[in-house]
Design a protein around this motif. Structure first.
Motif, short mmCIF file in Angstrom:
data_model
loop_
_atom_site.label_atom_id
_atom_site.label_comp_id
_atom_site.label_asym_id
_atom_site.label_seq_id
_atom_site.Cartn_x
_atom_site.Cartn_y
_atom_site.Cartn_z
N TYR A 165 -30.90 -5.80 -18.12
CA TYR A 165 -31.46 -5.51 -16.80
C TYR A 165 -31.15 -4.07 -16.37
O TYR A 165 -32.02 -3.37 -15.84
CB TYR A 165 -30.91 -6.50 -15.77
CG TYR A 165 -31.32 -6.21 -14.35
CD1 TYR A 165 -32.62 -6.41 -13.91
CD2 TYR A 165 -30.38 -5.72 -13.42
CE1 TYR A 165 -32.99 -6.14 -12.60
CE2 TYR A 165 -30.74 -5.46 -12.12
CZ TYR A 165 -32.04 -5.67 -11.71
OH TYR A 165 -32.41 -5.40 -10.41
N ASP B 3 -36.34 -8.03 -15.96
CA ASP B 3 -36.15 -7.98 -14.52
C ASP B 3 -35.17 -9.06 -14.07
O ASP B 3 -34.63 -9.81 -14.88
CB ASP B 3 -37.48 -8.09 -13.78
CG ASP B 3 -38.25 -9.36 -14.13
OD1 ASP B 3 -37.64 -10.30 -14.69
OD2 ASP B 3 -39.46 -9.42 -13.86
N MET B 4 -34.95 -9.15 -12.76
CA MET B 4 -33.95 -10.08 -12.23
C MET B 4 -34.32 -11.53 -12.49
O MET B 4 -33.43 -12.38 -12.70
CB MET B 4 -33.77 -9.84 -10.72
CG MET B 4 -32.65 -10.67 -10.10
SD MET B 4 -31.05 -10.55 -10.95
CE MET B 4 -30.60 -8.87 -10.58
N VAL C 136 -33.02 -12.30 -15.85
CA VAL C 136 -31.55 -12.40 -15.83
C VAL C 136 -31.12 -13.78 -15.38
O VAL C 136 -30.31 -14.45 -16.04
CB VAL C 136 -30.94 -11.32 -14.90
CG1 VAL C 136 -29.44 -11.52 -14.76
CG2 VAL C 136 -31.22 -9.93 -15.45
#
Length: 678
Positions: free
Chosen positions: A409, A484-485, A488
């Protein structure tokens, strides 16, 4: 045992939640104080009721967690320097850009740039008025330049300058990074404009910096190479300001950057060494207590010398608790120890929660204690040497499970040969650290033999050579990974559910694991849906023009970069990573672009345009054409004028004034950032 059943873990999670809420929602200090007061009153009532009934109720638990969330928000605001009555933002009009006299003290030396020496300073006075706050000080490099030391008291005449926000999409946000350290402005000046004042004040940070300086002076008397000294400063003193970019990148690409960051690995080894060396103290009366106190003192002394970074503060806090438990023969649970160390650190440094090193170090430790035992059970080597390397290998693999998602990330690359560099270095890291500490101590007392210094330099050089070889294997270095988050969170969910299913294979854990697979698929689908759109972007690049035409996961780039600049440039790579671009086509810059019923006319250095063919919506001016902008506006009636970074500053000011006079929107990418049409 179920980790989440421990009260200290629950309280720590609530504290973290409170800090996050205060950060994301910008809760004011007075409001967080009200919430905490009310939460404490509710908690006190429930505590009194529970005490009278001799049992804890569910409301007692809810009020406790609510109080801890409010406490997290309050702590966040208490540490926010903008809430201090004497902070410079409270009394100064920063929009006027006026020259002012400033007195400040050096707090930290940063890595210098090509043209400036950089420091973090603490304000003391502004125009003879008491003021507080942190700034970045930029001093132009010249023949008179000198390096200032921590605690030096300086006086200068300058203006407060804002920290610039990123000018291109998905560029590193240096402004946000500094704000998390309570730094909101910078000051730029020349060495000749700075007056050093006399000061008797000495802080712990200043004493530590002086000790580091003395160590480097002593080590410079020997035949250490600059790269060797840089590594010694990194692994023993926690300082990487003087490390060359090539050396740093080699450790990053080899997956061994954690060796350079003083963290749990280093502090754990130092704790073991201290425990062995100080064992004779146990023989005297109150020896165990004295030994624990001495170990904790030495660990925190090391942390101060290493600069009290997020990773070293976390490590020393955790291992201080471990040291107490080890020497008092008290059983500890590693999850409790981790949670308690997080709790203590965040009480004093709540912004550490957003520090990448802090996050990665905790995730690595949690992964090691959770996953390594499972991996180690897969094979039980008979030979001790093989077993030792097998343990190191399983620890390395387990740590990667913890840090890879968040590393992808932040850094968007994965070193495929990380296990080679770790297997080659970590077994000998204890020797390298122990030997290094001995070299430093002997150097300080002027008792370091030449042959010992040469031997240690050879060991460091050998370590650098191994790392360099691993880093050169480009085929195994996976770069430019879009992450991206959502990815994650999905990755951590599937890692956690996989561990649970591995530990306890039953129908319930299988269902949870299968659900996590659906969540991962959903995250990937959502990311694709989010990035499936069209946009036209005019990027900012000094002296050059870069245009991007995005259609879903395809990107057409038009630019005038030369081959060397194009190879080093990160504008397009950052954009393509952030937008999950699969394919990039390179083209030359055209005169006209059509995008979703909107026309963009490009006027370059020739200043030629056809007024009869069409009337564009946007006009992009590039390469400083000598045009009469008022005539252009009267001829083609554009809706907006855009100037990119390829133009002269004097031209841009003139065009901006013209647009202001004609009440026409003007966008300069060097000031407002990239211009994006969606």
């Amino acid at each position: 045992m179920k980790p989440l059943n421990f009260i200290v873990i629950k309280l720590t999670v609530c504290l973290i939640l409170g800090i996050l809420l205060s950060y994301l929602l910008s809760i004011k200090l007075i409001h967080s104080l009200y919430f905490t007061t009310i939460a404490f009153a509710i908690f006190s009532i429930n505590y009194f009721i529970a005490k009278q009934q001799f049992q804890k109720t569910v409301w007692f638990g809810i009020s406790t967690y609510g109080l801890m969330i409010c406490l997290g928000a309050l702590i966040f605001n208490f540490h926010n320097q903008k809430n201090f009555a004497t902070h410079y933002t409270k009394s100064l009009n920063l929009e006027q850009n006026e020259l002012q006299t400033m007195t400040f003290r050096i707090d930290e030396r940063l890595k210098p740039s090509l043209y400036h020496d950089k420091y973090v300073v603490n304000l003391i006075k502004v125009d003879d008025k008491t003021a507080t706050g942190k700034l970045v000080l930029n001093i132009e490099k010249d023949s008179l330049n000198r390096n200032y030391q921590v605690d030096d008291l300086l006086f200068t005449y300058s203006e407060f300058q804002p920290i610039h926000h990123p000018l291109n999409p998905y560029q590193f946000n240096y402004k946000a990074y500094l704000e998390k350290q309570y730094i909101y402005h910078q000051v730029s000046t020349q060495s000749a404009s700075i007056l050093k004042l006399k000061s008797e004040t000495r802080t712990l940070s200043g004493l530590a910096a002086s000790l580091r300086e003395l160590i480097n002076i002593r080590l410079n008397e020997f035949d250490f190479k600059p790269s060797e000294l840089a590594i010694i400063n990194a692994i023993l003193l926690g300082q990487r300001q003087d490390m060359g970019k090539a050396t740093y990148n080699n450790y990053v690409n080899a997956g061994a950057i954690h060796i350079l960051a003083v963290s749990g690995l280093h502090v754990g080894i130092i704790l073991l060494l201290l425990n062995i060396l100080l064992k004779p103290i146990e023989q005297v009366k109150y020896g165990k207590f004295a030994k624990v106190c001495l170990i904790i003192f030495l660990l925190w002394s090391f942390a101060i010398i290493a600069g009290l970074s997020a990773s070293v503060t976390r490590a020393v806090t955790m291992f201080s608790i471990v040291a107490i438990a080890m020497n008092l023969k008290r059983p500890t649970n590693i999850y409790n120890t981790l949670a308690f160390s997080v709790f203590i650190v965040l009480l004093f440094k709540p912004m550490f929660l957003f520090d990448v090193g802090f996050q990665m170090s905790y995730l690595a430790v949690i992964a090691i204690v959770s996953i390594q035992p499972l991996l180690y059970k897969l094979w039980k080597p008979k030979w001790k040497v093989i077993d030792y390397f097998w343990q190191i290998f399983t620890v390395t693999i387990a740590a990667q499970f913890g840090v890879v998602p968040i590393s992808l990330y932040y850094f968007h690359q994965f070193p495929g040969l990380f296990f080679l560099s770790n297997l080659a270095i970590i077994p000998f890291l204890g020797l390298i650290l122990g030997f290094g500490i001995l070299v430093v101590i002997l150097a300080l007392i002027n008792a370091l033999p030449e042959y010992l210094a040469n031997l240690y330099g050879t060991i460091i050089n050998l370590m650098n050579s191994v790392i360099n070889w691993v880093a050169q294997q480009d085929f195994f270095l996976l770069q430019y990974i879009s992450f991206d988050m959502e990815h994650v969170l999905a990755c951590y969910i599937i890692i956690i559910t996989s561990i649970l299913f591995w530990k306890k294979k039953n129908f319930k854990s299988l269902i949870v694991f299968l659900m996590s697979i659906l969540i991962v698929q959903g995250a990937w689908t959502y990311s694709k849906y989010k990035n499936d759109n069209h946009s036209f972007t005019i990027f900012h690049k000094n002296r050059y023009s870069i245009l991007g035409y995005k259609v879903n996961s395809e990107l057409e780039v038009s630019h005038n970069l030369d081959s060397i600049t194009a190879l080093k440039d990160r504008v397009i790579s950052n954009y393509s990573i952030g937008n999950f671009i699969d394919n990039i086509e390179i083209d030359s810059i055209r005169s006209v672009y059509q995008f979703q019923n909107k026309t963009i006319l490009i006027i370059d250095s020739l200043g030629v345009y056809n007024v009869k063919l069409f009337r564009p919506d946007y006009v992009l001016i590039r390469n400083s054409p000598r045009i009469n902008l008022e005539r252009v506006i009267d001829s083609i009636h554009p809706k907006q004028i855009i100037a990119d970074g390829s133009n002269y500053t004097s031209y841009i000011k003139r065009w901006e004034a013209t647009c202001l006079k004609r009440k026409l929107p003007f966008h300069y990418t060097g000031k407002k950032g990239a211009f994006i049409i969606k």
